[in-house]
Design a protein around this motif. Structure first.
Motif, PDB file in Angstrom:
ATOM      1  N   LEU A   1     -17.235   5.117   9.339  1.00 15.02           N
ATOM      2  CA  LEU A   1     -16.332   4.829   8.799  1.00 15.02           C
ATOM      3  C   LEU A   1     -15.157   5.982   9.424  1.00 15.02           C
ATOM      4  N   ASP A   2     -15.258   5.716  10.284  1.00 19.08           N
ATOM      5  CA  ASP A   2     -13.885   6.963  10.463  1.00 19.08           C
ATOM      6  C   ASP A   2     -12.919   7.392   9.981  1.00 19.08           C
ATOM      7  N   ARG A   3     -12.548   5.940  10.878  1.00 18.05           N
ATOM      8  CA  ARG A   3     -11.310   5.168  10.618  1.00 18.05           C
ATOM      9  C   ARG A   3     -10.695   4.397  10.154  1.00 18.05           C
ATOM     10  N   GLN A   4     -11.241   5.022   8.605  1.00 17.58           N
ATOM     11  CA  GLN A   4     -11.140   4.013   7.312  1.00 17.58           C
ATOM     12  C   GLN A   4      -9.635   4.655   6.894  1.00 17.58           C
ATOM     13  N   ASP A   5      -9.665   5.452   7.112  1.00 13.45           N
ATOM     14  CA  ASP A   5      -7.860   5.891   6.883  1.00 13.45           C
ATOM     15  C   ASP A   5      -6.869   4.616   7.621  1.00 13.45           C
ATOM     16  N   SER A   6      -7.203   4.505   8.848  1.00 13.96           N
ATOM     17  CA  SER A   6      -6.039   3.461   8.869  1.00 13.96           C
ATOM     18  C   SER A   6      -6.571   2.579   8.656  1.00 13.96           C
ATOM     19  N   PHE A   7      -7.649   1.895   9.198  1.00 13.62           N
ATOM     20  CA  PHE A   7      -7.958   0.586   8.303  1.00 13.62           C
ATOM     21  C   PHE A   7      -7.060   0.399   6.640  1.00 13.62           C
ATOM     22  N   VAL A   8      -7.146   0.948   6.183  1.00 12.31           N
ATOM     23  CA  VAL A   8      -6.665   0.406   5.266  1.00 12.31           C
ATOM     24  C   VAL A   8      -5.443   0.490   4.730  1.00 12.31           C
TER      25      VAL A   8
ATOM     26  N   ASP B   1      -7.307  -3.717  20.942  1.00 13.06           N
ATOM     27  CA  ASP B   1      -6.910  -3.248  20.471  1.00 13.06           C
ATOM     28  C   ASP B   1      -7.891  -3.243  18.927  1.00 13.06           C
ATOM     29  N   TRP B   2      -8.466  -2.425  18.051  1.00  9.60           N
ATOM     30  CA  TRP B   2      -9.458  -2.548  16.653  1.00  9.60           C
ATOM     31  C   TRP B   2      -9.113  -2.963  15.761  1.00  9.60           C
ATOM     32  N   ARG B   3      -7.482  -3.149  15.673  1.00  7.65           N
ATOM     33  CA  ARG B   3      -6.460  -4.052  14.410  1.00  7.65           C
ATOM     34  C   ARG B   3      -6.812  -5.755  14.880  1.00  7.65           C
ATOM     35  N   SER B   4      -7.070  -5.821  16.057  1.00  7.98           N
ATOM     36  CA  SER B   4      -7.520  -7.227  15.714  1.00  7.98           C
ATOM     37  C   SER B   4      -8.747  -7.641  15.119  1.00  7.98           C
ATOM     38  N   GLY B   5      -9.593  -6.751  15.083  1.00 10.86           N
ATOM     39  CA  GLY B   5     -11.221  -6.943  15.162  1.00 10.86           C
ATOM     40  C   GLY B   5     -12.059  -7.564  15.711  1.00 10.86           C
TER      41      GLY B   5
ATOM     42  N   GLU C   1     -15.152  -2.299  -0.275  1.00 12.45           N
ATOM     43  CA  GLU C   1     -14.123  -1.518  -1.147  1.00 12.45           C
ATOM     44  C   GLU C   1     -12.844  -0.927  -0.111  1.00 12.45           C
ATOM     45  N   LEU C   2     -12.862  -0.896   0.923  1.00 12.99           N
ATOM     46  CA  LEU C   2     -12.055  -0.783   1.956  1.00 12.99           C
ATOM     47  C   LEU C   2     -11.492  -1.509   2.153  1.00 12.99           C
ATOM     48  N   ALA C   3     -11.910  -3.245   2.017  1.00 10.80           N
ATOM     49  CA  ALA C   3     -10.875  -4.280   2.305  1.00 10.80           C
ATOM     50  C   ALA C   3     -10.261  -4.562   0.765  1.00 10.80           C
ATOM     51  N   GLU C   4     -10.013  -3.589  -0.396  1.00  4.95           N
ATOM     52  CA  GLU C   4      -9.781  -4.268  -1.662  1.00  4.95           C
ATOM     53  C   GLU C   4      -8.800  -2.583  -2.007  1.00  4.95           C
ATOM     54  N   ARG C   5      -8.883  -1.658  -1.258  1.00  3.51           N
ATOM     55  CA  ARG C   5      -7.875  -0.559  -1.134  1.00  3.51           C
ATOM     56  C   ARG C   5      -6.693  -1.188  -0.223  1.00  3.51           C
TER      57      ARG C   5
ATOM     58  N   HIS D   1      -2.891  -1.340  -1.530  1.00  2.00           N
ATOM     59  CA  HIS D   1      -1.954  -0.652  -0.361  1.00  2.00           C
ATOM     60  C   HIS D   1      -0.677  -1.135  -0.061  1.00  2.00           C
ATOM     61  N   LEU D   2      -1.123  -2.404   0.476  1.00  2.00           N
ATOM     62  CA  LEU D   2      -0.038  -3.618   1.124  1.00  2.00           C
ATOM     63  C   LEU D   2       0.969  -3.601  -0.330  1.00  2.00           C
ATOM     64  N   ALA D   3      -0.117  -4.459  -1.108  1.00  2.00           N
ATOM     65  CA  ALA D   3       1.046  -4.789  -2.202  1.00  2.00           C
ATOM     66  C   ALA D   3       1.480  -3.658  -2.993  1.00  2.00           C
ATOM     67  N   GLU D   4       1.287  -2.811  -2.902  1.00  2.00           N
ATOM     68  CA  GLU D   4       2.626  -1.184  -3.015  1.00  2.00           C
ATOM     69  C   GLU D   4       3.361  -1.126  -2.444  1.00  2.00           C
ATOM     70  N   THR D   5       2.823  -1.391  -0.426  1.00  2.00           N
ATOM     71  CA  THR D   5       4.107  -1.331   0.196  1.00  2.00           C
ATOM     72  C   THR D   5       5.059  -2.071  -0.272  1.00  2.00           C
ATOM     73  N   LEU D   6       4.886  -3.511  -0.076  1.00  2.00           N
ATOM     74  CA  LEU D   6       5.155  -4.752  -0.439  1.00  2.00           C
ATOM     75  C   LEU D   6       6.841  -4.200  -1.561  1.00  2.00           C
ATOM     76  N   ALA D   7       6.011  -4.502  -1.981  1.00  2.00           N
ATOM     77  CA  ALA D   7       6.479  -3.354  -3.718  1.00  2.00           C
ATOM     78  C   ALA D   7       7.462  -2.762  -2.950  1.00  2.00           C
ATOM     79  N   GLU D   8       7.051  -1.166  -2.378  1.00  2.00           N
ATOM     80  CA  GLU D   8       8.227  -0.607  -2.942  1.00  2.00           C
ATOM     81  C   GLU D   8       9.747  -0.713  -1.298  1.00  2.00           C
ATOM     82  N   GLU D   9       8.606  -1.535  -0.418  1.00  2.00           N
ATOM     83  CA  GLU D   9       9.794  -2.153   0.345  1.00  2.00           C
ATOM     84  C   GLU D   9      11.086  -3.454   0.265  1.00  2.00           C
ATOM     85  N   THR D  10      10.626  -3.965  -0.715  1.00  2.00           N
ATOM     86  CA  THR D  10      11.301  -4.839  -1.745  1.00  2.00           C
ATOM     87  C   THR D  10      12.316  -4.946  -3.061  1.00  2.00           C
ATOM     88  N   ASP D  11      11.729  -3.408  -3.331  1.00  2.00           N
ATOM     89  CA  ASP D  11      12.045  -3.655  -4.435  1.00  2.00           C
ATOM     90  C   ASP D  11      12.041  -3.774  -5.866  1.00  2.00           C
TER      91      ASP D  11
END
Length: 212
Positions: free
Chosen positions: A63-70, A102-106, A130-134, A138-148
């Motif tokens: 899973l060498d692309r795991q950081d990009s996936f997350v 692209d791999w982004r689509s799965g 585990e990666l799916a949960e992360r 991570h998206l939830a944290e980003t949304l919280a930051e972006e929407t204050d």
């Protein structure tokens, strides 16, 4: 000094990619569970210690692309266009990934082989959960930051859960059909239609949430 550091970092990236490529070749040929780290090191012409310098576990080799996936959904949200909602940005990115293969689509070429290898390995299946949960967190944290958002605001987590579930379901259904032998073009065509429905449902429910 800066040039030397740049060359050193490039060399490290190249070494890391070389090890990962050699490992994936072995995994694809023999299966993940049947390959040892020592064999990866031998094929990559490095020591076992060098492998572990770049990859903490054997699963990380696969899973060498795991950081990009997350980070991928969060990246799309952070880079959304002015006036573009979270769902609109993620919709646009998903269809672009489908068009580009692209791999982004799965659903990139060979994705079904990778999924088959994952399904054959309990440790890889556990890591993917585990990666799916992360990814969702991570998206939830980003949304919280972006929407204050306030700390008690549940919307970032709810939106992240729905978005990640939709994308995961679209990819999983497409991969299932490719494994069953359907043609890539037929699968992508139908997933595109299903994605329109999925993102319409998300947009109607989430609407203009998170407009930049």
């Amino acid at each position: 000094m800066g040039e030397q550091l740049g060359l050193r970092e490039r060399k490290k990236r190249e070494t890391r990619q070389h090890i990962a490529d050699m490992a994936m070749g072995l995994f694809m040929t023999r299966g993940f569970e049947n390959v040892t780290v020592a064999e990866v090191a031998r094929v990559a012409d490095v020591s076992v210690n060098t492998v572990f310098n770049y990859f903490r576990t054997k699963e990380d080799l696969f899973l060498d692309r795991q950081d990009s996936f997350v980070d991928e959904p969060s990246r799309v949200v952070r880079e959304r266009r002015a006036g573009e909602s979270v769902i609109a940005a993620l919709r646009r990115d998903f269809f672009e990934a489908l068009d580009e293969g692209d791999w982004r689509s799965g659903l990139n070429d060979g994705a079904e082989v990778v999924v088959r290898l994952i399904n054959e390995s309990p440790s890889l299946m556990s890591r993917m959960r585990e990666l799916a949960e992360r990814r969702e967190e991570h998206l939830a944290e980003t949304l919280a930051e972006e929407t204050d958002a306030d700390e008690d605001d549940l919307r970032p987590g709810l939106v992240a859960a729905q978005v990640c579930a939709a994308i995961r379901r679209l990819a999983a259904d497409g991969i299932r059909r490719k494994i069953a032998g359907e043609s890539h073009d037929d699968v992508v065509r139908d997933v595109r239609a299903q994605a329109r429905l999925a993102f319409d449902l998300l947009e109607n429910g989430i609407g203009a949430y998170g407009v930049a």
